[in-house]
Write an enzyme that holds these catalytic residues in place. Structure first.
Site, short mmCIF file in Angstrom:
data_model
loop_
_atom_site.label_atom_id
_atom_site.label_comp_id
_atom_site.label_asym_id
_atom_site.label_seq_id
_atom_site.Cartn_x
_atom_site.Cartn_y
_atom_site.Cartn_z
N TYR A 1 -37.91 78.91 56.18
CA TYR A 1 -37.76 80.34 55.98
C TYR A 1 -38.94 81.10 56.62
O TYR A 1 -39.59 81.92 56.01
CB TYR A 1 -37.66 80.67 54.49
CG TYR A 1 -37.01 82.01 54.18
CD1 TYR A 1 -35.65 82.19 54.30
CD2 TYR A 1 -37.78 83.08 53.75
CE1 TYR A 1 -35.06 83.40 54.02
CE2 TYR A 1 -37.20 84.30 53.45
CZ TYR A 1 -35.84 84.46 53.59
OH TYR A 1 -35.26 85.67 53.29
N ASP B 1 -40.95 72.88 66.02
CA ASP B 1 -40.48 71.73 66.80
C ASP B 1 -41.08 70.42 66.34
O ASP B 1 -40.39 69.40 66.21
CB ASP B 1 -40.81 71.93 68.29
CG ASP B 1 -39.94 72.98 68.95
OD1 ASP B 1 -38.85 73.26 68.42
OD2 ASP B 1 -40.35 73.50 69.99
N GLU C 1 -59.02 96.85 82.07
CA GLU C 1 -58.29 96.80 83.33
C GLU C 1 -57.39 95.56 83.49
O GLU C 1 -56.36 95.64 84.15
CB GLU C 1 -59.26 96.89 84.51
CG GLU C 1 -60.03 98.20 84.58
CD GLU C 1 -59.12 99.42 84.65
OE1 GLU C 1 -57.99 99.32 85.17
OE2 GLU C 1 -59.54 100.49 84.15
N ASP D 1 -37.19 77.13 78.80
CA ASP D 1 -38.07 77.69 77.78
C ASP D 1 -39.48 77.11 77.90
O ASP D 1 -40.47 77.86 77.92
CB ASP D 1 -37.49 77.38 76.40
CG ASP D 1 -38.32 77.99 75.28
OD1 ASP D 1 -38.15 79.18 74.98
OD2 ASP D 1 -39.16 77.27 74.69
N GLU E 1 -54.26 97.05 79.56
CA GLU E 1 -53.21 97.79 80.24
C GLU E 1 -52.01 96.92 80.62
O GLU E 1 -51.00 97.44 81.13
CB GLU E 1 -53.79 98.48 81.49
CG GLU E 1 -54.79 99.57 81.13
CD GLU E 1 -55.23 100.39 82.34
OE1 GLU E 1 -54.49 100.38 83.35
OE2 GLU E 1 -56.28 101.04 82.25
N HIS F 1 -33.44 76.08 69.15
CA HIS F 1 -34.21 75.58 70.31
C HIS F 1 -33.83 74.12 70.47
O HIS F 1 -33.68 73.39 69.49
CB HIS F 1 -35.70 75.74 70.08
CG HIS F 1 -36.56 75.26 71.22
ND1 HIS F 1 -36.21 75.45 72.55
CD2 HIS F 1 -37.76 74.62 71.24
CE1 HIS F 1 -37.15 74.94 73.33
NE2 HIS F 1 -38.09 74.42 72.56
N GLY G 1 -37.30 86.64 64.89
CA GLY G 1 -36.40 86.88 63.78
C GLY G 1 -36.47 88.29 63.23
O GLY G 1 -35.45 88.84 62.78
N GLN H 1 -37.96 83.45 62.04
CA GLN H 1 -36.60 83.30 62.53
C GLN H 1 -35.64 82.93 61.39
O GLN H 1 -34.52 83.45 61.31
CB GLN H 1 -36.56 82.23 63.62
CG GLN H 1 -35.25 82.16 64.39
CD GLN H 1 -34.94 83.40 65.18
OE1 GLN H 1 -33.89 84.02 64.99
NE2 GLN H 1 -35.84 83.79 66.08
#
Length: 330
Positions: free
Chosen positions: A25, A83, A227, A191, A231, A108, A134, A28
């Site tokens: 829980y 995983d 920089e 992925d 940004e 996944h 999630g 996701q």
């Protein structure tokens, strides 16, 4: 072109008399569980009693069970732990509860692709993978929208695994946005490559290299931070919203010209060859075997590399500067 499915392709009635177990829980797991419940699907959740996620599940109105109990009660078992622990949870709590007619679901494909989990032939195995965290899955569902999903079938014992997967995707709002058909191999390999070569590995090393270049040339580290790191969000937000071409037309012409003429001097043919090598290591399973061994040994290299990375000067400067940005404070 990829096959894309929408609301009319998903049939929620396929889930009407089924129980879905959400194993894990976390962010996701919570998002999917709440959406499933609001789609009038019977949901049970599993979480470790000592974890903050257990308390969150209680607050959300669930009565968290052990993984063994949840898997025993469920017709569809969605494994949403990290995983590196999925295989252990599967072997200890799920495998013995897989009866004919049940289904395993993933978001996944790592453990299926690299054979850390080897499901019996008597169950369906499919993937529904939202392309967003999630919390976003939940927010879009609540707004009557959805997050695009990937769908894949590894094992179709019942003859209806894809239909079941599309019903699940519809129940979490995915078909509102579009569900793209793929395979466990394609999802997993792309992925891992994306994380290593671009999204995490590539970007963070590029940021640190830019920061070090400016600081070593005598510029103030605070200015360098703004920089090359701060940004970046402006650019990635534009790319996500309007694509690379759209971003180039929304920054200054000076920035656009610098992009077009200097970018290829940074990402050279040598870089592309290194990317190809990273992809080769992913596809061959070399990276997966390395990561599995690292976890088995207690993560000594992982912890040492993380510690060293935390000591980089850009982290010290960043912590100081973010204190000046109240919009970033939780």
């Amino acid at each position: 072109m990829a096959k894309i499915y929408y609301d009319q392709d998903g049939d929620l009635s396929l889930l009407k008399d089924k129980t879905v177990a959400i194993i894990g829980y976390g962010i996701q797991g919570r998002g999917q569980a709440l959406c499933l419940r609001d789609s009038e699907i019977k949901v049970v959740v599993s979480e470790l009693e000592s974890s903050p996620n257990y308390a969150q599940a209680k607050r959300d109105g669930f009565n968290p069970l052990s993984a063994d109990e949840a898997a025993r009660l469920a017709d569809i078992i969605q494994i949403l732990t990290q995983d590196h622990v999925q295989s252990k949870v599967y072997k200890e709590s799920i495998k013995s509860n897989l009866k004919k007619g049940k289904a395993l679901c993933f978001s996944h494909g790592f453990n299926i692709r690299f054979r850390q989990i080897k499901p019996p032939k008597k169950v369906d195995v499919f993937m529904v993978a939202p392309k967003g965290p999630g919390a976003l899955v939940r927010r879009m569902y609540m707004e009557g929208k959805g997050v695009p999903c990937l769908v894949a079938v590894f094992q179709d014992t019942s003859g209806h695994a894809k239909e079941l997967a599309l019903a699940y995707a519809k129940a979490i709002g995915g078909t509102r946005a579009g569900v793209i058909e793929t395979t466990f191999e394609e999802e997993t390999e792309t992925d891992l490559f994306g994380e290593q070569a671009v999204l995490c590995g590539g970007v963070t090393e590029l940021i640190k290299a830019g920061f070090d270049t400016l600081v070593e040339a005598g510029y103030q580290p605070e200015i360098a931070y703004f920089e090359v790191l701060h940004e970046l969000k402006l650019i990635t937000d534009l790319i996500q919203e309007v694509g690379i071409s759209g971003m180039r037309r929304r920054v200054s012409n000076t920035a656009c010209y610098g992009d077009l003429t200097r970018g290829p001097k940074i990402i050279t043919e040598r870089t592309r060859k290194a990317m190809a090598k990273i992809l080769k290591d992913v596809k061959s399973g070399k990276f997966a075997r390395e990561w599995i061994r690292e976890n088995e040994k207690g993560r000594p290299l992982f912890n040492e590399l993380l510690r060293k990375a935390d000591e980089h000067r850009i982290e010290q400067v960043g912590r100081q500067l973010r204190q000046m940005m109240p919009w970033m404070q939780k």
